[in-house]
Enzyme design. Structure first.
Site, short mmCIF file in Angstrom:
data_model
loop_
_atom_site.label_atom_id
_atom_site.label_comp_id
_atom_site.label_asym_id
_atom_site.label_seq_id
_atom_site.Cartn_x
_atom_site.Cartn_y
_atom_site.Cartn_z
N HIS A 135 0.85 -1.19 0.00
CA HIS A 135 0.00 0.00 0.00
C HIS A 135 0.89 1.24 0.00
O HIS A 135 1.87 1.31 0.75
CB HIS A 135 -0.89 0.00 1.25
CG HIS A 135 -1.68 1.26 1.43
ND1 HIS A 135 -1.36 2.22 2.38
CD2 HIS A 135 -2.78 1.73 0.78
CE1 HIS A 135 -2.23 3.20 2.31
NE2 HIS A 135 -3.10 2.94 1.35
N HIS A 181 1.46 11.03 -2.12
CA HIS A 181 0.22 10.82 -1.39
C HIS A 181 -0.53 12.14 -1.37
O HIS A 181 -0.17 13.05 -0.62
CB HIS A 181 0.52 10.31 0.02
CG HIS A 181 -0.69 9.75 0.71
ND1 HIS A 181 -0.76 9.57 2.07
CD2 HIS A 181 -1.87 9.33 0.22
CE1 HIS A 181 -1.94 9.06 2.38
NE2 HIS A 181 -2.63 8.90 1.28
#
Length: 575
Positions: A135, A181
């Site tokens: 992830h 991110h």
């Protein structure tokens, strides 16, 4: 002082002592006892030998009848490898192994608890396997402010991770694509650098396919740029499905060796957009004649948009996306197989009422589970909730920490560590759908006989565990699996010993041994209650080799110690 493998000592070594300072005034002295192997191991050796020396045939007999190996050429080769590994030592005799050599073999690298080669059937569709999944694979630390880099991607691939996640965003000038991110203070790294890192390291640990999941936040012009970039970097490595027909089932890992697959939500073609509008109109009970207005769009515009999105769409071999509507729509089975992504808490919630629907969905389609957004410290969740519902891609923060990550690593030690683990038959049986909420009868009993441990004195300084005495070790042995199987048991504490001998038997009754993981942790007891960590490992129960095995322990990061091992006997009994 004990030798590396706890073998009998010479009279010179018997007099060795350790000194520990107490209050800076005087010393405490501890004699380092001669550590003898447990009597049972001594008896086993002499049971399989005639003259106190184990020849090649007798070693093969031991491997077959006590260790449970097959009576075939592979076992004979194993015996030859054992002899070859020891013949240069002075404890080896030409006629065979005397007891010290045999004991050294038991504690050595050739006697591990797992098969180190791929042995699962790899010819089934991808949906029939658990995939080692990362992830936010580019982050070096937390989810809010850490650096983005290719280093964690490379490290993950070298560990055998097969699914790499990249978040795609436009750069500040919106003329290139970067990985970061979004909505946080994390730095960015160029997409091209990430793709080059994947290409160069994809198959170092395993030759089975690598899936790249794109979380796509880019414009159509940048999608076209990504399409060219992916094509240029991967070339023939890239798997391109036949888009002339819908994929009714995924290809197998075996057919995809050394291939790269792209998974993301495809851009909507005019045809798909029209279908989407039609479906929305039907769902809202609008008049069917209104849908005919779709036929009056400019066909030349459609063709132009189609050409623009085609290159990017053709990269995608695993289509992702969540259908509109509630959970009933999410889990509907269609002609075309696909990937559905759910957060850990959404999976937990819908599993309360639709557990069998999820298992049925994962028999053909892929389900990806990802950490909830509040895990800003890159911690992880319990992967078993995903696995026991058939989820193939249980996505983890590989740069994270904690025992859940150890469970993930333990699961993917199976099947030679290739990153693909065949799901158990209970999750693939479409005649009787597995319900994780319903307790099954006990299927097997796992017997774990913890003999002894060795290697701490080689790895740690004299006062690492205790300033005033040698360490006091005990072993925690636990099962992590379906809820009915979760259990932990603890051996007694052996005081003031660098080479502890427990010789204790622990039993676990298992209702679902196919999914069970054996978690072993050694701690050094501290009377303050803050016990010192002394090693851990996690092993898939279904893969354990029976017999006496050398179990190497790892540090807190999951990296194996050079010398620290436990000697454990495993037995599995059917019910």
């Amino acid at each position: 002082m004990a030798t590396k493998f706890g073998i009998r000592q010479t009279s010179r070594n018997k007099s060795m002592k350790q000194h520990f300072k107490v209050c800076f005034c005087f010393n405490r002295m501890f004699k380092l006892k001669v550590v003898e192997p447990p009597e049972e191991i001594n008896n086993i050796f002499y049971k399989y030998t005639q003259n106190g020396t184990m020849n090649m045939d007798e070693l093969c007999n031991f491997l077959v009848h006590f260790q449970g190996e097959e009576n075939n050429d592979a076992t004979k080769k194993h015996a030859q490898d054992v002899f070859h590994s020891l013949k240069h030592l002075n404890i080896f005799q030409r006629r065979g192994l005397h007891f010290d050599a045999f004991f050294r073999y038991l504690f050595g690298d050739l006697n591990g608890p797992l098969v180190d080669q791929v042995h699962h059937d790899m010819s089934s569709p991808l949906a029939h396997y658990f995939l080692y999944t990362g992830h936010n694979s580019y982050l070096t630390g937390n989810q809010l402010s850490s650096e983005s880099s290719t280093t964690p991607i490379i490290n993950a691939l070298k560990k055998g991770v097969r699914v790499i996640e990249l978040d795609l965003w436009p750069n500040s000038r919106e003329d290139d694509v970067e990985v970061r991110h979004g909505g946080t203070l994390t730095s960015s790294v160029k997409l091209r650098d990430c793709l080059n890192a994947i290409r160069d390291n994809a198959f170092e640990a395993s030759e089975y396919p690598v899936v790249i999941t794109f979380e796509d936040h880019i414009t159509p012009p940048l999608q076209r740029k990504v399409a060219k970039m992916v094509d240029d970097i991967f070339g023939g490595m890239l798997f391109r499905p036949n888009h002339s027909r819908k994929m009714k089932k995924f290809p197998s890992p075996e057919s995809l060796k050394r291939r790269i697959l792209i998974s993301t939500k495809p851009p909507e073609s005019p045809e798909n957009q029209s279908q989407k509008v039609q479906e929305e109109e039907v769902e809202s009970n609008e008049d069917k004649d209104d849908g005919s207005k779709l036929n009056h769009k400019d066909e030349s515009d459609d063709e132009s948009e189609e050409e623009k999105s085609l290159a990017y769409r053709n990269l995608i071999s695993i289509h992702a996306g969540k259908p509109k509507g509630n959970v009933e729509h999410w889990l509907l089975d269609h002609d075309q197989v696909r990937r559905l992504s759910l957060s850990e808490q959404v999976l937990e919630e819908i599993a309360k009422t639709r557990a069998t629907d999820i298992v049925r969905f994962t028999q053909r389609n892929l389900l990806r589970v990802y950490p909830k957004g509040s895990r800003v410290d890159s911690s992880n969740y319990d992967p078993m909730n995903g696995w026991m519902h058939g989820a193939q891609m249980v996505a983890f923060n590989m740069q994270g920490h904690g025992h859940y990550l150890r469970y993930m690593e333990g699961m993917f030690k199976a099947n030679g560590g290739c990153g693909y683990v065949k799901k158990p038959d209970i999750l693939l049986n479409n005649n009787k759908i597995f319900d994780p909420r319903v307790n099954r009868p006990v299927q097997k009993t796992l017997q774990v006989l913890v003999y002894m441990g060795e290697g701490w004195h080689s790895e740690f300084g004299q006062t690492h565990f205790d300033f005033y005495s040698p360490p006091d070790f005990r072993v925690q042995v636990g099962i992590h699996g379906v809820p009915a199987d979760i259990d932990t048991k603890v051996t007694r504490t052996i005081e003031d010993e660098w080479v502890p001998v427990w010789n204790e038997e622990i039993n676990f009754a298992l209702t679902c041994p196919e999914l069970a993981l054996l978690y072993i942790k050694v701690v050094e007891r501290d009377f303050s209650g803050q016990h010192d960590f002394a090693g851990q490992t996690c092993l898939p129960v279904s893969e354990l080799k029976e017999g006496i095995r050398a179990v190497r322990l790892c540090n807190r990061k999951g990296e194996p110690y050079k010398s620290v091992r436990l000697l454990i006997q495993f037995r599995v009994f059917n019910h």
